[in-house]
Design a protein around this motif. Structure first.
Motif, mmCIF file in Angstrom:
data_model
loop_
_atom_site.group_PDB
_atom_site.id
_atom_site.type_symbol
_atom_site.label_atom_id
_atom_site.label_comp_id
_atom_site.label_asym_id
_atom_site.label_seq_id
_atom_site.Cartn_x
_atom_site.Cartn_y
_atom_site.Cartn_z
ATOM 1 N N ASP A 18 40.624 44.804 47.697
ATOM 2 C CA ASP A 18 41.458 46.115 47.275
ATOM 3 C C ASP A 18 41.134 45.047 45.765
ATOM 4 O O ASP A 18 40.849 44.414 45.603
ATOM 5 C CB ASP A 18 42.461 46.184 47.719
ATOM 6 N N LEU A 19 41.387 46.456 45.273
ATOM 7 C CA LEU A 19 41.498 46.571 43.590
ATOM 8 C C LEU A 19 42.607 45.134 42.899
ATOM 9 O O LEU A 19 41.856 44.735 41.900
ATOM 10 C CB LEU A 19 41.342 47.675 43.234
ATOM 11 N N ALA A 20 43.243 45.205 43.321
ATOM 12 C CA ALA A 20 44.958 44.445 43.204
ATOM 13 C C ALA A 20 44.116 42.813 43.260
ATOM 14 O O ALA A 20 44.493 42.203 42.415
ATOM 15 C CB ALA A 20 45.895 44.793 44.122
ATOM 16 N N SER A 21 43.688 42.430 44.782
ATOM 17 C CA SER A 21 43.003 41.391 45.041
ATOM 18 C C SER A 21 41.657 40.943 43.975
ATOM 19 O O SER A 21 41.491 39.890 44.040
ATOM 20 C CB SER A 21 42.524 40.709 46.573
ATOM 21 N N GLY A 22 41.086 41.969 43.831
ATOM 22 C CA GLY A 22 40.431 42.215 42.757
ATOM 23 C C GLY A 22 40.199 41.187 41.209
ATOM 24 O O GLY A 22 39.601 41.028 40.678
ATOM 25 N N GLY A 23 41.471 41.551 40.922
ATOM 26 C CA GLY A 23 41.979 41.058 39.719
ATOM 27 C C GLY A 23 42.413 39.449 39.579
ATOM 28 O O GLY A 23 42.268 39.422 38.844
ATOM 29 N N VAL A 24 42.760 39.240 40.414
ATOM 30 C CA VAL A 24 42.848 37.938 40.343
ATOM 31 C C VAL A 24 42.069 36.809 40.757
ATOM 32 O O VAL A 24 42.416 35.813 40.702
ATOM 33 C CB VAL A 24 44.822 38.153 40.966
ATOM 34 N N VAL A 25 41.713 37.223 42.744
ATOM 35 C CA VAL A 25 41.218 35.861 43.468
ATOM 36 C C VAL A 25 40.047 35.521 42.850
ATOM 37 O O VAL A 25 39.312 34.675 42.942
ATOM 38 C CB VAL A 25 41.448 36.923 44.612
ATOM 39 N N VAL B 6 14.002 33.770 42.523
ATOM 40 C CA VAL B 6 14.567 34.970 41.788
ATOM 41 C C VAL B 6 15.527 34.903 41.110
ATOM 42 O O VAL B 6 16.223 33.133 41.259
ATOM 43 C CB VAL B 6 15.749 35.786 43.096
ATOM 44 N N THR B 7 15.695 34.566 39.701
ATOM 45 C CA THR B 7 16.956 34.260 38.661
ATOM 46 C C THR B 7 18.193 35.129 38.436
ATOM 47 O O THR B 7 18.054 36.267 38.380
ATOM 48 C CB THR B 7 15.948 34.458 36.854
ATOM 49 N N PRO B 8 19.177 34.375 38.985
ATOM 50 C CA PRO B 8 19.899 34.913 38.789
ATOM 51 C C PRO B 8 20.817 35.674 37.659
ATOM 52 O O PRO B 8 20.637 34.915 36.528
ATOM 53 C CB PRO B 8 21.437 33.664 39.356
ATOM 54 N N PRO B 9 21.370 36.273 37.308
ATOM 55 C CA PRO B 9 22.133 37.020 36.529
ATOM 56 C C PRO B 9 23.325 35.817 35.924
ATOM 57 O O PRO B 9 23.742 35.207 36.161
ATOM 58 C CB PRO B 9 22.617 38.471 36.968
ATOM 59 N N LYS B 10 23.164 35.869 34.254
ATOM 60 C CA LYS B 10 23.483 34.946 33.309
ATOM 61 C C LYS B 10 25.263 35.847 33.796
ATOM 62 O O LYS B 10 25.709 36.753 33.512
ATOM 63 C CB LYS B 10 23.445 34.971 32.253
ATOM 64 N N CYS B 11 26.535 35.034 33.954
ATOM 65 C CA CYS B 11 28.116 36.069 33.772
ATOM 66 C C CYS B 11 28.500 36.121 32.691
ATOM 67 O O CYS B 11 28.402 35.864 31.723
ATOM 68 C CB CYS B 11 28.722 34.596 34.654
ATOM 69 N N THR B 12 29.030 37.577 33.145
ATOM 70 C CA THR B 12 28.766 38.152 31.345
ATOM 71 C C THR B 12 30.155 39.718 32.000
ATOM 72 O O THR B 12 29.392 39.944 33.024
ATOM 73 C CB THR B 12 28.085 38.848 30.384
ATOM 74 N N SER B 13 30.928 39.725 31.290
ATOM 75 C CA SER B 13 31.443 41.363 31.444
ATOM 76 C C SER B 13 31.275 42.187 31.873
ATOM 77 O O SER B 13 31.651 42.883 32.735
ATOM 78 C CB SER B 13 32.951 41.062 30.571
ATOM 79 N N SER B 14 30.042 41.995 31.197
ATOM 80 C CA SER B 14 28.845 43.310 31.345
ATOM 81 C C SER B 14 28.506 43.798 32.575
ATOM 82 O O SER B 14 28.058 44.804 33.620
ATOM 83 C CB SER B 14 27.752 43.447 30.542
ATOM 84 N N LEU B 15 29.066 42.471 33.978
ATOM 85 C CA LEU B 15 28.355 42.644 35.322
ATOM 86 C C LEU B 15 29.241 43.514 36.156
ATOM 87 O O LEU B 15 29.340 43.987 37.601
ATOM 88 C CB LEU B 15 28.557 41.246 35.825
ATOM 89 N N THR C 236 32.124 46.548 36.359
ATOM 90 C CA THR C 236 32.072 48.224 36.329
ATOM 91 C C THR C 236 33.799 48.742 37.033
ATOM 92 O O THR C 236 33.613 49.625 35.854
ATOM 93 C CB THR C 236 30.719 48.316 36.816
ATOM 94 N N THR C 237 33.850 48.030 37.231
ATOM 95 C CA THR C 237 35.710 48.719 37.672
ATOM 96 C C THR C 237 36.558 48.384 36.877
ATOM 97 O O THR C 237 36.980 46.693 37.217
ATOM 98 C CB THR C 237 35.669 48.105 39.090
ATOM 99 N N SER C 238 37.565 48.605 36.358
ATOM 100 C CA SER C 238 38.378 48.706 35.305
ATOM 101 C C SER C 238 39.700 48.096 36.792
ATOM 102 O O SER C 238 40.218 49.072 37.576
ATOM 103 C CB SER C 238 38.957 50.009 35.140
ATOM 104 N N GLY C 239 39.972 47.186 35.874
ATOM 105 C CA GLY C 239 41.089 46.841 36.973
ATOM 106 C C GLY C 239 40.592 44.529 37.441
ATOM 107 O O GLY C 239 41.082 44.466 38.203
ATOM 108 N N PHE C 240 38.940 45.554 38.315
ATOM 109 C CA PHE C 240 38.213 43.778 38.476
ATOM 110 C C PHE C 240 38.230 42.792 37.388
ATOM 111 O O PHE C 240 37.562 42.954 36.278
ATOM 112 C CB PHE C 240 37.085 44.287 39.498
ATOM 113 N N SER C 241 38.847 40.859 37.758
ATOM 114 C CA SER C 241 38.653 40.382 36.916
ATOM 115 C C SER C 241 36.944 40.559 36.268
ATOM 116 O O SER C 241 36.068 40.049 37.365
ATOM 117 C CB SER C 241 38.982 39.107 37.955
ATOM 118 N N SER C 242 37.021 40.346 35.128
ATOM 119 C CA SER C 242 36.139 39.652 34.310
ATOM 120 C C SER C 242 35.889 38.890 33.940
ATOM 121 O O SER C 242 34.792 38.027 32.536
ATOM 122 C CB SER C 242 35.476 40.928 34.060
#
Length: 474
Positions: A163-170, A349-358, A360-366
């Protein structure tokens, strides 16, 4: 006499020859020998369910060779090539079960966590459970299963982000566990074994979870904190649905740019009942195979939630359920050559570089700052755990099932047995008709969907060279 001797020798060697190595290349699972793409046709295997896991009992799903022989025979007949096992006790001996499944061409996908306290991450407060003791347990599972050639991957987590709560910390802690497992495997396993994550199919956070775990912090696909594969437990196709009604089309679109293999770690909605499994031809058809790498039907044994294919009784007997028959019929419609006989295409296949722009959901960990290894755990990674469980392939000499097994219509199956594969094969759908009371195991009779297996003459010609191979393993 010579043919009989050859067959006996082949049976003895089957524990080392039945499966070929499957590796991750780009977004494909690839047969390392043939270079062909590999599709998972699997089932979840946890008799007794998660509530049945009890380390003090001295048993787990892969500890009793007699039980595994029965179930391997039925799975081989069904046509599956992989099992997912959720809860294992690393301190038990799994040699015979692993060797039996290997002998019939079935790979194992092993979860390193369990439902017990201290043996998984707390999704509400992962920092409280990400400890040296927890990692010691996950490393113990690696040690117990790393030497089995048919161990295809380890799951670092199952629906920890739900859920979004666990998506914010896990997410940062999930990447940390993946990093630690991959670093441990790199130091202590003779071969590379990939690490996957099994996600909940919660659409509001699914793409963010995938992007968070597939991206690279270092700019390289070898980033150890990056998941090697991404899987999801999906039940959106129910009954006589369709590619669009089930939203499978959305999944294909969402994952079309994946840099890691994606597959269903669970599928098979059980409403309405009995199930019709009309999703099977679609999952393994041209609409989905370019993006997804197959999946695992939930589940083999009948439990209180009514997803089972087989009813297992307390006395060891078993009965096929109607869902088993239906799934087998659906598997038998598939084009195995198309599934397992095509060259891998998505290997670079080239993986994307980790960035907050990946995200899109507010509250999910970036936040891509990954926690440091817990105190004391780096020593475990560097030196290995002690005492370390160990496993090894053993000869599989018995083939006939001793328990009573009934067809779904109540007829007792006669001569139920495993067919030991002796030509570096994985199992594929090619099963007996479920309407027959004779148990004709669905051992793969063709290699890569092509030539018929060797004749008695070619068996004789291959005995000498095979004996050399046997000697090197036994």
């Amino acid at each position: 006499m010579l043919v009989s001797s050859a067959i006996a020798l082949l049976a003895l060697c089957a524990t080392t020859l039945a499966v070929q190595s499957i590796v991750v290349k780009g977004s494909d699972l690839v047969n390392a020998v043939t270079g062909n793409r590999f599709q998972l046709l699997g089932v979840a295997y946890q008799p007794g369910g998660s509530s049945g896991y009890n380390p003090g009992s001295g048993i787990d799903p892969l500890s009793d060779g007699t039980v595994c022989l029965r179930d391997a025979a039925l799975m081989q007949r069904l046509g599956v090539n992989a099992i997912r096992v959720y809860n294992v006790d690393p301190d038990l001996n799994h040699d015979m079960c692993a060797s039996i499944f290997n002998a019939v061409g079935i790979y194992m996908l092993i979860d390193v966590n369990s439902p017990l306290a201290g043996e998984s991450l707390d999704r509400g407060a992962p920092w409280t459970t990400y400890t040296s003791s927890y990692l010691n347990r996950t490393f113990a599972v690696v040690e117990a299963f790393k030497s089995y050639e048919n161990t295809l991957l380890f799951f670092a987590g199952n629906e920890v982000i739900n859920d979004l709560a666990s998506g914010g910390v896990v997410p940062p802690y999930m990447r940390a566990v993946i990093r630690d497992l991959k670093n441990y495997i790199a130091k202590h396993s003779k071969r590379s074994i990939p690490v996957s994550y099994s996600a909940a199919d919660v659409r509001t956070i699914l793409v963010d979870t995938w992007n968070y775990l597939q991206c690279t912090l270092t700019g390289s696909s070898t980033d150890p904190s990056r998941a090697d594969l991404f899987a999801l437990n999906s039940y959106s196709w129910c009954g006589a649905s369709s590619f669009t009604t089930s939203s499978y089309d959305v999944l294909v679109s969402d994952f079309s740019s994946t840099s890691v293999p994606v597959f269903f770690s669970e599928y098979g909605c059980n409403k309405p009942s009995p199930r019709v499994f009309t999703e099977v031809p679609v999952i393994y058809g041209p609409l989905m195979t370019p993006v997804l790498s197959g999946g695992m039907v939930y589940e083999y044994s009948e439990e209180p939630d009514d997803y089972g294919l087989v009813q297992i009784n307390s006395n060891g007997s078993a009965q096929l359920l109607v869902d088993y028959d239906t799934l087998q019929k659906q598997f038998n419609t598939l084009n195995v050559t198309y599934l397992q006989g095509l060259s891998a295409q998505n290997v670079s296949v080239t993986p994307p570089k980790c960035t907050s722009s990946l995200i899109t959901t507010s509250g999910f960990s970036s936040n891509f700052t990954i926690p440091d290894v817990p105190a004391g755990a780096q020593t475990l990674i560097d030196n290995g755990i002690s005492p370390a469980p160990s496993g090894k392939m053993v000869p599989v000499t018995a083939s006939k099932v001793s328990q009573v097994v009934q067809q779904s219509n109540g007829d007792i199956m006669q001569n139920l047995a495993i067919t030991i594969l002796a030509d570096d094969q994985s199992n594929n759908p090619n099963g007996a008709s479920p309407t027959s009371s004779e148990a004709s195991p669905s051992a793969t009779k063709k290699k890569n969907g092509g030539e018929t297996l060797k004749s008695s003459l070619s068996v004789l010609l291959g005995v000498a060279s095979l004996a050399v191979v046997c000697t090197s393993f036994l």
